[in-house]
Design a protein around this motif. Structure first.
Motif, PDB file in Angstrom:
ATOM      1  N   VAL A 489      49.042  33.502  20.740  1.00 38.91           N
ATOM      2  CA  VAL A 489      48.794  33.820  22.148  1.00 38.91           C
ATOM      3  C   VAL A 489      48.513  32.517  22.879  1.00 38.91           C
ATOM      4  O   VAL A 489      47.757  31.679  22.391  1.00 38.91           O
ATOM      5  N   ARG A 510      52.770  35.974  22.365  1.00 41.01           N
ATOM      6  CA  ARG A 510      52.360  36.427  23.690  1.00 41.01           C
ATOM      7  C   ARG A 510      52.122  35.182  24.539  1.00 41.01           C
ATOM      8  O   ARG A 510      51.245  34.384  24.219  1.00 41.01           O
ATOM      9  N   SER A 512      51.937  33.048  28.550  1.00 45.64           N
ATOM     10  CA  SER A 512      51.391  33.148  29.915  1.00 45.64           C
ATOM     11  C   SER A 512      50.157  34.044  29.965  1.00 45.64           C
ATOM     12  O   SER A 512      49.978  34.834  30.891  1.00 45.64           O
ATOM     13  N   CYS A 513      49.300  33.919  28.942  1.00 46.22           N
ATOM     14  CA  CYS A 513      48.106  34.777  28.851  1.00 46.22           C
ATOM     15  C   CYS A 513      46.878  34.084  29.444  1.00 46.22           C
ATOM     16  O   CYS A 513      46.612  32.910  29.134  1.00 46.22           O
ATOM     17  N   GLU A 517      43.273  38.215  28.954  1.00 48.59           N
ATOM     18  CA  GLU A 517      44.446  38.867  28.360  1.00 48.59           C
ATOM     19  C   GLU A 517      44.511  38.595  26.859  1.00 48.59           C
ATOM     20  O   GLU A 517      44.938  39.458  26.085  1.00 48.59           O
ATOM     21  N   LYS A 518      44.080  37.396  26.452  1.00 50.49           N
ATOM     22  CA  LYS A 518      44.003  37.100  25.024  1.00 50.49           C
ATOM     23  C   LYS A 518      43.011  38.036  24.338  1.00 50.49           C
ATOM     24  O   LYS A 518      43.276  38.565  23.256  1.00 50.49           O
ATOM     25  N   TYR A 521      44.464  41.491  23.991  1.00 50.40           N
ATOM     26  CA  TYR A 521      45.473  41.544  22.926  1.00 50.40           C
ATOM     27  C   TYR A 521      44.804  41.679  21.557  1.00 50.40           C
ATOM     28  O   TYR A 521      45.243  42.461  20.704  1.00 50.40           O
TER      29      TYR A 521
END
Length: 653
Positions: A489, A510, A512-513, A517-518, A521
């Motif tokens: 990520v 993954r 552009s986190c 958002e990480k 996930y």
């Protein structure tokens, strides 16, 4: 001069005090061992005189020898049992004490002496094992020298490093000496052995501006450094605290044993009572009590855990709580951050693409001159390449940074721009001549910086974050261990992320986190039913590290945030430590199960045969000692884990 002498005297006194403490502990151990040997000789004398000179030696003299020897051997056990009872605890010492009381009451002094001898030897071995763990921590503390050579008003003075050293002081370290505190090199060039901190076998080169750590050894050159952290705040202090905290913590299975130990002793006493009621033979009662002592069971998990912590610490892997060892053994998914974890976190120039009629040297000269005042990683990478190529950039005029777009400046009377191609187009510069190659660069996963001079494009410079040399090897090792998912990520764009992932063998990406958002996930991955380890730098990835079952902070030396946010702190950036940690955790779990089986097996089988009269009290004591030694030596196999990795690093160096 007087202050120097006082500091040396104070340091010498502190060192003498530490030595006296060690000598006191050593004398206590030698005294205990001496009593065991002397008492053992007296008991053995009674046995031999009965066997060899049964008619010539008086019975009373023989019994007196056995009684004195048995009493000498039993007193330390009685003392420990009494201390446990005063503290309101019931441990194995009480069972042994009851067995000895029964033997004394029946007048079987030889049996009492033999049982006490084997038990005392076993207790001594176990105490030495525990003392060894404490000595390892003490050895870490003593790596920090007790004196420091402070430079004041151009003169060198020796001071007490524990009391008189302060942050901001400038100290001198000669070849062969250890650094007394954390700091930054001001002058001098040297190599430093920092294996005590990072676990790396090879020494590290140090130049002005390099960071150094307390307890590491200066090998070759004379250096002066400015102190940045002292005492407990140093990296070595954090290492010591982490090791101590880990050894004080307990696995769930260890806590379960503690909870049920209170029921164990009454149960054994009932079994011994039944044996006495049915057989009316005191030797069987003594054998049952001795055989039931759960020493091997009690040390089954701690001995394995201490060995695992020692092996991990040697390689710079610091585990904050031993419960994380059990978690690491169950890891099936590992989530990596990209920048600073899988990659070096430092940009390097991967490609120079000048347009027709433009020289490579001119392209690089304009770029580095315009970026002269910039602290952006791209500017640092371009300056590094220019320096290697012997190109000397200049101080530009009218320097201006345009946030999120690039930098503009005047060079040789011409306006120059370095930044995004889209920004150049906004400034009215035609980029059509390089659009095709720009597309190719993006497909390769390069970060592109475009260069223009006097309203015309000169070309572009492609940069790449260097992948750590061992990243692909570490991913392959994780897959061999049965880790089913290796994910990445990152906040980078998808093309860059996919390019890095393809090179190291990661298929799930993954890009552009944002930090939140990480974290989301990681939580989603946990909901699928797998145990997840998150690997990051411990600063930018703190939410994700906290969200995972196991948070692993890379390159954590000197970073408070890294140590606080993660479950495990790696003191260097070698990703191969992660599969080693998982493999070590699985070996530890296997050895703990083996140890528990050994301890429980000896007790169940031994008590059964002791009840039937097939095991004598002396035989029970001997079997008890054997079971404890089995467990200790079985756990000791873990201590050498990772030696092959050390040898590989040394060979490669």
């Amino acid at each position: 001069m007087v202050d120097t002498v006082k500091a040396e005297d104070a340091a010498k006194k502190a060192e003498d005090t530490a030595k006296k403490s060690d000598n006191k502990a050593g004398r206590a151990e030698m005294t205990r061992l001496g009593i065991a040997l002397l008492g053992g000789i007296l008991v053995l004398n009674s046995y031999l005189s009965k066997l060899l000179f049964s008619s010539a030696v008086d019975v009373n003299a023989r019994d007196l020898s056995a009684f004195i020897g048995a009493l000498m051997l039993s007193l330390p056990i009685f003392w420990e049992a009494a201390r446990d009872l005063v503290r309101g605890k019931v441990h194995m010492n009480e069972l042994v004490a009851l067995a000895l009381v029964a033997a004394f009451a029946s007048g079987d002094y030889r049996t009492a002496g033999a049982v006490a001898f084997f038990m005392l030897i076993t207790i001594t071995i176990e105490k030495r094992t525990a003392i060894g763990a404490e000595a390892a921590i003490e050895a870490v503390v003593r790596l920090t020298p007790r004196t420091a050579r402070r430079i004041k008003d151009g003169k060198e003075e020796v001071i007490d490093a524990l009391n008189d050293l302060h942050t901001g002081d400038v100290c001198r370290v000669r070849p062969g000496e250890n650094f007394p505190a954390d700091g930054v090199i001001l002058s001098g060039v040297s190599t430093v052995n920092q294996a005590t901190i990072t676990g790396e076998s090879l020494p590290a080169d140090k130049n002005p501006g390099s960071e150094v750590f307390a307890g590491t050894q200066n090998l070759t050159g004379l250096v002066d450094f400015r102190v940045t952290r002292i005492g407990r705040d140093t990296t070595l202090g954090k290492v010591r605290n982490l090791i101590a905290d880990a050894e004080r913590s307990k696995l769930p299975i260890m806590r379960a044993i503690d909870n049920y130990v209170g029921y164990y002793t009454p149960t054994i006493l009932m079994i011994a009572g039944l044996a006495w009621f049915i057989t009316e033979k005191i030797d069987r009662v003594i054998a049952v009590l001795v055989m039931a002592v759960p020493a091997a069971l009690v040390i089954a998990t701690p001995s394995a855990v201490i060995a695992a912590i020692a092996a991990a610490s040697r390689l710079g892997i610091l585990i904050k709580d031993v419960s994380y060892i059990e978690l690491a053994a169950r890891i099936k998914a590992v989530v990596f951050d990209k920048t600073g974890t899988l990659t070096e976190g430092k940009l390097e120039v991967a490609r120079l693409q000048p347009l027709d009629g433009v020289e490579l040297a001119d392209l690089l000269l304009v770029a580095t001159t315009v970026e002269h005042h910039s602290n952006h990683p791209a500017a640092e990478a371009m300056r590094k390449l220019a320096k290697e190529a012997g190109i000397q950039w200049q101080d530009p005029e009218h320097y201006q940074e345009v946030a999120g777009k690039g930098v503009q400046a005047t060079f040789s009377g011409q306006k120059c721009l370095v930044g995004r191609a889209s920004w150049l187009r906004e400034e009215g510069i035609d980029t059509a001549a390089m659009d095709k190659t720009l597309g190719e660069a993006e497909e390769e996963g390069l970060s592109v910086v475009s260069v223009a001079r006097d309203g015309r494009c000169m070309g572009w410079i492609g940069l790449r974050d260097a992948i750590r040399p061992v990243s692909a090897e570490a991913i392959a090792m994780l897959k061999e261990l049965g880790v089913t998912q290796c994910c990445m990520v990152t906040g980078d764009n998808d093309r860059v992320a996919q390019a890095v992932a393809a090179q190291i063998g990661i298929t799930e990406v993954r890009s552009s986190c944002l930090p939140e958002e990480k974290e989301q996930y990681v939580r989603k991955l946990k909901q699928s039913g797998v145990n997840v380890a998150v690997v990051g730098d411990g600063v930018n990835d703190a939410p994700a590290l906290a969200a995972g079952d196991l948070g692993i902070a890379m390159g954590a030396f000197g970073s408070d945030i890294a140590v606080q946010s993660a479950s495990v702190a790696l003191m260097n950036n070698d990703l191969r430590r992660i599969p080693f940690l998982i493999g070590l955790a699985r070996k530890t779990r296997m050895l703990m199960n083996q140890n528990l089986a050994i301890g429980l097996g000896f007790i169940v089988v031994g008590v059964y045969f002791a009840t039937l009269g097939h095991v004598t009290p002396v035989g029970a004591a001997l079997l008890h000692s054997v079971s404890s030694l089995f467990v200790i030596f079985n756990s000791a196999r873990l201590v050498r884990s990772g030696e092959a990795m050390d040898q590989q690093e040394t060979t490669k160096g």
